[in-house]
Design a protein around this motif. Sequence first.
Motif, PDB file in Angstrom:
ATOM      1  N   LEU A 163      29.684  22.017  34.309  1.00 24.57           N
ATOM      2  CA  LEU A 163      29.777  23.149  33.380  1.00 24.57           C
ATOM      3  C   LEU A 163      31.220  23.397  32.946  1.00 24.57           C
ATOM      4  CD1 LEU A 163      27.119  25.519  35.024  1.00 24.57           C
ATOM      5  CD2 LEU A 163      27.012  24.608  32.675  1.00 24.57           C
ATOM      6  N   ILE A 167      32.194  23.163  29.076  1.00 22.86           N
ATOM      7  CA  ILE A 167      32.680  24.335  28.335  1.00 22.86           C
ATOM      8  C   ILE A 167      34.084  24.054  27.779  1.00 22.86           C
ATOM      9  CG2 ILE A 167      33.428  26.744  28.621  1.00 22.86           C
ATOM     10  CD1 ILE A 167      31.033  27.046  30.608  1.00 22.86           C
ATOM     11  N   ALA A 196      38.068  32.058  24.268  1.00 21.25           N
ATOM     12  CA  ALA A 196      36.629  32.177  24.548  1.00 21.25           C
ATOM     13  C   ALA A 196      36.197  31.186  25.625  1.00 21.25           C
ATOM     14  CB  ALA A 196      35.824  31.962  23.263  1.00 21.25           C
ATOM     15  N   VAL A 197      36.720  29.973  25.546  1.00 17.29           N
ATOM     16  CA  VAL A 197      36.417  28.938  26.544  1.00 17.29           C
ATOM     17  C   VAL A 197      36.891  29.372  27.941  1.00 17.29           C
ATOM     18  CG1 VAL A 197      37.289  26.665  27.273  1.00 17.29           C
ATOM     19  CG2 VAL A 197      36.248  26.936  25.006  1.00 17.29           C
ATOM     20  N   ASP A 199      37.587  32.398  28.926  1.00 16.82           N
ATOM     21  CA  ASP A 199      36.851  33.604  29.315  1.00 16.82           C
ATOM     22  C   ASP A 199      35.473  33.242  29.868  1.00 16.82           C
ATOM     23  OD1 ASP A 199      36.271  36.277  29.649  1.00 16.82           O
ATOM     24  OD2 ASP A 199      35.652  36.580  27.559  1.00 16.82           O
ATOM     25  N   ALA A 200      34.800  32.298  29.220  1.00 16.69           N
ATOM     26  CA  ALA A 200      33.468  31.878  29.685  1.00 16.69           C
ATOM     27  C   ALA A 200      33.550  31.311  31.100  1.00 16.69           C
ATOM     28  CB  ALA A 200      32.871  30.848  28.723  1.00 16.69           C
ATOM     29  N   ARG A 203      34.185  34.078  33.631  1.00 15.79           N
ATOM     30  CA  ARG A 203      33.011  34.895  33.958  1.00 15.79           C
ATOM     31  C   ARG A 203      32.062  34.175  34.890  1.00 15.79           C
ATOM     32  NH1 ARG A 203      31.745  39.076  29.443  1.00 15.79           N
ATOM     33  NH2 ARG A 203      33.788  39.233  28.471  1.00 15.79           N
ATOM     34  N   LEU A 204      31.990  32.844  34.757  1.00 14.96           N
ATOM     35  CA  LEU A 204      31.067  32.071  35.610  1.00 14.96           C
ATOM     36  C   LEU A 204      31.691  31.774  36.980  1.00 14.96           C
ATOM     37  CD1 LEU A 204      29.697  29.542  32.967  1.00 14.96           C
ATOM     38  CD2 LEU A 204      28.518  31.536  33.928  1.00 14.96           C
TER      39      LEU A 204
END
Lengths: 209, 209
Positions: A163, A167, A196-197, A199-200, A203-204
């Motif tokens: 992942l 991402i 955004a990348v 941040d994603a 968050r994960l």
Amino acid sequence: MPDSTSANRTPATGEPTAAESTRERIVTAAKTEFSQHGIAGARVDRIAKRARTSTERVYAYFRGKEALYAFIARRELAVVADATRMDPTDLPGYAGRLFDYFSDHPEHFRLISWGRLELVNSASPDPDDPSQAAITHKIEQLRRAQEAGTLTPSWDPVDVLALVNQIATTWATQTELCAMTAEQARDPAATARRAAVVDAVQRLFPASA
Amino acid sequence: MPDSTSANRTPATGEPTAAESTRERIVTAAKTEFSQHGIAGARVDRIAKRARTSTERVYAYFRGKEALYAFIARRELAVVADATRMDPTDLPGYAGRLFDYFSDHPEHFRLISWGRLELVNSASPDPDDPSQAAITHKIEQLRRAQEAGTLTPSWDPVDVLALVNQIATTWATQTELCAMTAEQARDPAATARRAAVVDAVQRLFPASA
């Protein structure tokens, strides 16, 4: 196969030998050729011409196109790994470095992508392959970070690695969507895509500390 | 270009005409050829042979390889969109459907991937291209869901679409890591990969109940 950037130098001066410099020109030319045309589409005569040598010399240094691709892909993977250095306690930072690397070197991403499409038959695991050994090492790093409590333990480390890679390379992969961001994005700047990348991934798989 | 599955049928019976069935055999054969060899690597003589026709007939129906690829890619994108149907209020469900679709049809993913690598020069936005119109429509759907409060408003819709696509195709893309899951994953089952993909999208863009 020894890496020609360190092997075969004239000991006294550290200057590349003539043979080494021909070999290195072949590798540089082949990188461009494979990045543009893939493996099947690459032409050894174009590589030789760009490297200012003969097709015979190319075959003397490398058994053929496939061996030349394999050599370059292995070296490029090592270069990417070295430039981005996965830190299991800061995966968002790692994703940002991968994003930056492939933004700066889209031709490296193309090199890897061609191999994924063209080398399907060799996709069966071979633990002696250095790139597979590198993946196994990363999975092990993630596993240990989970044991140490610095990475959330609920995910399978294999999924974490897949992942994060995926991402981080969102915009290198989806070139058709990337071309539309100028018109469609709230903020079309590459820094917005990068944020955004990161941040994603945060968050994960939040960075510890 | 009309879709030959609906055009040119004999009105009385609904049976395909001979011309239509030749054309459809060419398309089917070309799909296999492009999926295996890409656009530059595809050979019209192999397509003709597999379609039990002549290369001249292939060129009579389609201007050439590129036009044939463009026709197939456009149709395949419509098939994927129809099979997976993006619901902006349930992006995890959409990601699961994309995962399933490309697990069942890896050759469709290869078709798209070749185009991304080989058609770099045509990557500049063309709003009349149906696939770009489809992307614009999806971005608009996401924007409206944000306005309606059913999708978290903090993300740029362009990033939402790119990240969902990207996460859903994690295992279709990273074939080298996929081949290693049997040895390396806690649970090597494809259902475990699917669950991680859906979970990742749920954590980033939760379904609105």
